[in-house]
Design an enzyme around this catalytic site. Structure first.
Site, PDB file in Angstrom:
ATOM      1  N   HIS A   1      -3.064  -5.323   1.758  1.00  0.00           N
ATOM      2  CA  HIS A   1      -2.589  -5.294   2.712  1.00  0.00           C
ATOM      3  C   HIS A   1      -2.407  -7.243   2.945  1.00  0.00           C
ATOM      4  CE1 HIS A   1      -1.731  -1.698   4.461  1.00  0.00           C
ATOM      5  NE2 HIS A   1      -2.677  -1.092   3.504  1.00  0.00           N
TER       6      HIS A   1
ATOM      7  N   CYS B   1       0.793  -1.352  -0.245  1.00  0.00           N
ATOM      8  CA  CYS B   1       0.265   0.289   0.033  1.00  0.00           C
ATOM      9  C   CYS B   1       0.977   1.430   0.236  1.00  0.00           C
ATOM     10  CB  CYS B   1      -0.941   0.249   1.153  1.00  0.00           C
ATOM     11  SG  CYS B   1      -2.385   0.698   0.795  1.00  0.00           S
TER      12      CYS B   1
ATOM     13  N   GLU C   1      -0.633  -8.409   5.049  1.00  0.00           N
ATOM     14  CA  GLU C   1      -0.395  -8.838   6.586  1.00  0.00           C
ATOM     15  C   GLU C   1      -1.958  -8.055   7.885  1.00  0.00           C
ATOM     16  OE1 GLU C   1      -0.505  -4.074   6.036  1.00  0.00           O
ATOM     17  OE2 GLU C   1      -0.196  -5.617   4.637  1.00  0.00           O
TER      18      GLU C   1
END
Length: 185
Positions: free
Chosen positions: A164, A71, A166
């Site tokens: 994302h 991002c 994560e």
């Protein structure tokens, strides 16, 4: 310095990596790879400039340091940033042009299953939060698209994502980054 680094640390450690925070140019010594997380790209670059990390990081990445950018991290790496803050400059090491918040504001965040090259055909949960929109790709390999736009690219030892990973339980992209960081530069 800023952004979703704690979530990346958790995912990388689950993927078998040892991690440490990078806040100064000396912290770059001995790294096999670095993650530039989601967050606020303008804040990230201003902080890197303030502590003298911007130029050493640019040189380390150009020199082959494996890099995962998610991002805002992708924005920081991009060649050109559309709709950036006045005077915003990034590292310019990734041959893409991006538009900040190209998919909309926070309220426009969404999740979309993505087909990513090399992920054995199983879709990856793409979490898009104020994500950049890739407007131009140059000498990069596009490994995933959403609505006709690149959302994941590889260039040399750089893996850059508009979304994302994560924030999911899927470790495949973090494992791929650990594998990439373990390869000789």
């Amino acid at each position: 310095m800023q952004g979703a680094f704690a979530e990346h640390i958790t995912a990388l450690e689950k993927a078998g990596a040892r991690t440490r925070l990078v806040r100064t140019r000396d912290d770059l010594d001995g790294l096999d790879g670095i993650v530039l997380p989601g967050g606020e790209s303008t804040t990230m670059t201003m902080l890197m400039e303030r502590v003298g990390l911007l130029e050493p990081l640019r040189e380390a990445i150009r020199g082959g340091l494996a890099t995962l950018a998610t991002c805002a991290g992708m924005i920081v790496l991009a060649h050109d940033i559309t709709d950036g803050m006045t005077g915003q400059r990034g590292l310019g090491v990734l041959d893409v042009d991006v538009r900040r918040n190209g998919y909309g504001r926070q309220v426009d965040s969404f999740e979309s299953p993505l087909h990513i090259d090399g992920m054995n055909g199983k879709r990856f949960p793409g979490v898009f939060i104020r994500a950049p929109l890739v407007e131009r790709t140059g000498q990069v390999k596009v490994i995933a698209q959403h609505d006709g736009h690149a959302v994941a690219v590889k260039q040399d030892r750089i893996l850059a994502l508009c979304f994302h990973p994560e924030l999911t339980d899927d470790l495949r992209l973090h494992r791929e980054f650990v594998r990439l960081a373990a390869l000789p530069a």
